[in-house]
Structures are given as structure tokens and as C-alpha cells.
Design a protein around this motif. Structure first.
Motif, PDB file in Angstrom:
ATOM      1  N   VAL A 138       0.815  -1.211   0.000  1.00  0.00           N
ATOM      2  CA  VAL A 138       0.000   0.000   0.000  1.00  0.00           C
ATOM      3  C   VAL A 138       0.852   1.265   0.000  1.00  0.00           C
ATOM      4  N   HIS A 139       2.061   1.192   0.558  1.00  0.00           N
ATOM      5  CA  HIS A 139       2.850   2.416   0.723  1.00  0.00           C
ATOM      6  C   HIS A 139       3.489   2.903  -0.568  1.00  0.00           C
ATOM      7  N   SER A 140       3.592   2.047  -1.588  1.00  0.00           N
ATOM      8  CA  SER A 140       4.345   2.428  -2.779  1.00  0.00           C
ATOM      9  C   SER A 140       3.483   2.643  -4.011  1.00  0.00           C
ATOM     10  N   THR A 141       2.162   2.769  -3.845  1.00  0.00           N
ATOM     11  CA  THR A 141       1.269   2.934  -4.985  1.00  0.00           C
ATOM     12  C   THR A 141       0.344   4.127  -4.797  1.00  0.00           C
ATOM     13  N   GLU A 166      10.066  -1.626   2.085  1.00  0.00           N
ATOM     14  CA  GLU A 166      11.071  -2.041   1.117  1.00  0.00           C
ATOM     15  C   GLU A 166      10.898  -1.227  -0.161  1.00  0.00           C
ATOM     16  N   PRO A 167      11.995  -0.786  -0.754  1.00  0.00           N
ATOM     17  CA  PRO A 167      11.891   0.088  -1.919  1.00  0.00           C
ATOM     18  C   PRO A 167      11.293  -0.612  -3.121  1.00  0.00           C
ATOM     19  N   GLY A 168      10.388   0.072  -3.801  1.00  0.00           N
ATOM     20  CA  GLY A 168       9.872  -0.407  -5.060  1.00  0.00           C
ATOM     21  C   GLY A 168      10.603   0.342  -6.154  1.00  0.00           C
ATOM     22  N   GLY A 169      10.185   1.587  -6.395  1.00  0.00           N
ATOM     23  CA  GLY A 169      10.882   2.469  -7.319  1.00  0.00           C
ATOM     24  C   GLY A 169      11.819   3.388  -6.559  1.00  0.00           C
ATOM     25  N   PRO A 170      12.570   4.221  -7.274  1.00  0.00           N
ATOM     26  CA  PRO A 170      13.545   5.101  -6.633  1.00  0.00           C
ATOM     27  C   PRO A 170      12.944   6.141  -5.700  1.00  0.00           C
ATOM     28  N   TRP A 193      -0.717  11.121  -6.386  1.00  0.00           N
ATOM     29  CA  TRP A 193       0.168  11.022  -7.545  1.00  0.00           C
ATOM     30  C   TRP A 193       1.421  10.265  -7.138  1.00  0.00           C
ATOM     31  N   SER A 194       1.738   9.234  -7.884  1.00  0.00           N
ATOM     32  CA  SER A 194       2.927   8.422  -7.626  1.00  0.00           C
ATOM     33  C   SER A 194       3.907   8.616  -8.774  1.00  0.00           C
ATOM     34  N   ASP A 195       5.094   9.093  -8.464  1.00  0.00           N
ATOM     35  CA  ASP A 195       6.121   9.361  -9.465  1.00  0.00           C
ATOM     36  C   ASP A 195       7.325   8.465  -9.186  1.00  0.00           C
ATOM     37  N   GLU A 196       7.370   7.318  -9.871  1.00  0.00           N
ATOM     38  CA  GLU A 196       8.443   6.343  -9.716  1.00  0.00           C
ATOM     39  C   GLU A 196       8.544   5.809  -8.280  1.00  0.00           C
ATOM     40  N   GLU A 197       7.404   5.700  -7.616  1.00  0.00           N
ATOM     41  CA  GLU A 197       7.379   5.121  -6.270  1.00  0.00           C
ATOM     42  C   GLU A 197       7.277   3.596  -6.329  1.00  0.00           C
ATOM     43  N   PHE A 198       6.460   3.104  -7.250  1.00  0.00           N
ATOM     44  CA  PHE A 198       6.289   1.656  -7.365  1.00  0.00           C
ATOM     45  C   PHE A 198       7.355   1.027  -8.254  1.00  0.00           C
ATOM     46  N   GLU A 199       7.722   1.736  -9.300  1.00  0.00           N
ATOM     47  CA  GLU A 199       8.670   1.187 -10.271  1.00  0.00           C
ATOM     48  C   GLU A 199       9.329   2.338 -11.018  1.00  0.00           C
TER      49      GLU A 199
END
Length: 260
Positions: A138-141, A166-170, A193-199
Motif C-alpha cells: 500500500v505504501h508504494s502505490t 522495502e523500496p519499489g521504485g527510486p 500522484w505516484s512518481d516512480e514510487e512503485f517502479e
């Protein structure tokens, strides 16, 4: 004995999830491929597949000997979840896809993960992989942020107390404080808005769907490669929010309660 049963159940669940992921790509898997996908011994997986096949939860192609999810699961699915939500959301997602040209999703919260329950395809050749039936932290999307906008900061801290971040994206948040800061921003602007958080190279926008009592029950999100979507942040955010608001309104008019 209880431990052995628990292990067998977990193995069967892992197998079903792996076959579901393959099925979303139009694939079926042979025993060895299933074993590699779930990280189990081939003999154990073979026994579990036989049991699942006898119960109708998986089917084996008599020619290729590859497995896929069985019809028994589909009949069970008819009585699971909130079908009114999915039925109402489907045409709204298709309209959203036609306006933005990118894949759109409907997701729900399951513990500290986000589960995608509906996905509509965009028209671009390069597409983000379909995520129906799959979950992500949930934290990375963006969908995760949208789903948590109705939670208090205290409730979010409690939900994510054991999260490892744990890191998903940078740009994935590194701790709960970073997560809460992004949630505050999402609440202010009405969408996450997610900017390179997941991948790396992936951006996404999401907005919450609420029931008649104002509780967040789902999230609408659009995701795409950054080179296509990054410059349209405000436009995409407004479109996603409008789609989520429309679904919320239709659910409330239909007298919908909370998601089962």
C-alpha cells in the motif's frame, strides 16, 4: 499436524495465485513452471495440483498438460466481493481510458496491500502489465495512498506498524512519516500522484471511491510510463478524481453500502 495442514493450504493458495497471474497474461503453466513460480518442490506441487484439479479449482489441458484456473473458482467468484461496485465501475473506467488513452484500474484495500479487482486496457502499444487479482504494498502505490485518505494518521501508523517499507521504485517512501506527508498532499489535491514510487519510469494517479457514509471503499487509478503521462499530471489527476466521484455517486444512488 496443524503445521502440515497450514503448509499445504499455503502451497495451494500460492499455486492458485501463480495460475491466476499466468491467466491474466493468457498463459497456462506446466507442473515445473508452477513449481518455479511458487518456489516449491515439483513433487509437492504435483500433488497439490492433483487435489485442486479433483476439486475443480484448476483444469489441466489433456494435450499440453498445462494447468489453468478451473471453472469452480469462477462460480465461487460470483458470490464473492462487491459485484455492484465492479459493474458500476466498469463503464466508468472504459470512459476514463477513452479520455486518457491509458490503462485504468479499480483497487481495494486488503490489510497493508492493494488488490486490483478490475482493469481496463488502453490503446497504446506500450502498456503497464495487467494487475487484476494481484496485490502490491500500500505504501508504494497511488491507489494505496488514495485508499488511505479516509484513515486518520493514527490509523495509518497502526496499519503500517509492521511494514518494512522495502523500496519499489527510486522514489518509494522510506518510512511512515514520508508516507503520511504524501497522504496529506493527496487529501489536499483530491487525488494521489505516484512518481516512480512503485517502479522506475512509472507514474500513476489515483482517487478514492466512497460509499454513502463517506467511507473509502475503493480507488480508481491510471498508470503509465512517465514519458507519456508525466507532463499531464494535473489533467490526469482531475480525470481520475472525476471518475472516482462518478462511481461514488452511482453507488450511493444505488443504495450501496460497504464492500464485502
Amino acid at each position: 499436524m496443524a503445521s502440515e495442514v497450514s503448509t499445504s493450504v499455503q502451497r495451494a493458495l500460492d499455486i492458485l495465485i501463480a495460475l491466476g497471474a499466468a491467466g491474466s497474461r493468457g498463459d497456462s503453466l506446466k507442473v515445473g513452471e508452477v513449481a518455479r513460480a511458487v518456489g516449491r518442490e515439483k513433487s509437492q506441487v504435483s500433488r497439490s495440483l492433483k487435489t485442486l484439479a479433483e476439486a475443480g479449482f484448476v483444469d489441466r489441458d489433456p494435450e499440453t498438460l498445462a494447468y489453468r484456473l478451473g471453472w469452480r473458482l469462477f462460480t465461487l467468484a460470483e458470490s464473492a466481493g462487491n459485484h455492484r461496485l465492479v459493474n458500476i465501475a466498469a463503464p466508468i473506467l472504459r470512459q476514463l481510458v477513452s479520455r486518457i488513452g491509458e490503462r485504468a484500474h479499480l483497487s481495494v484495500l486488503q490489510g497493508d496491500h492493494v488488490l486490483t479487482v478490475l482493469s481496463e486496457q488502453g490503446s497504446s502499444m506500450i502498456q503497464v502489465i495487467g494487475w487484476v487479482g494481484r496485490s502490491s504494498p500500500v505504501h508504494s502505490t497511488s491507489a494505496g495512498q488514495a485508499l488511505l485518505t479516509g484513515h486518520s494518521d493514527t490509523a495509518v501508523r497502526q496499519l503500517l506498524r509492521d511494514a518494512r517499507f522495502e523500496p519499489g521504485g527510486p522514489a518509494s517512501p522510506k518510512n511512515i512519516d514520508e508516507m503520511l506527508a504524501r497522504l496529506a498532499r493527496a487529501r489536499r489535491q483530491g487525488y494521489a500522484w505516484s512518481d516512480e514510487e512503485f517502479e522506475a519510469g512509472l507514474v500513476a494517479a489515483a482517487a478514492p471511491v466512497v460509499d454513502s457514509q463517506g467511507r473509502v471503499i475503493a480507488a480508481v487509478n491510471v498508470s503509465a510510463p512517465k514519458f507519456r503521462l508525466g507532463r499531464r499530471r494535473d489533467t490526469v489527476g482531475r480525470e481520475v478524481r472525476a471518475a472516482a466521484d462518478t462511481i461514488s455517486q452511482l453507488l450511493q444512488e444505488a443504495g450501496e453500502g460497504t464492500v464485502a
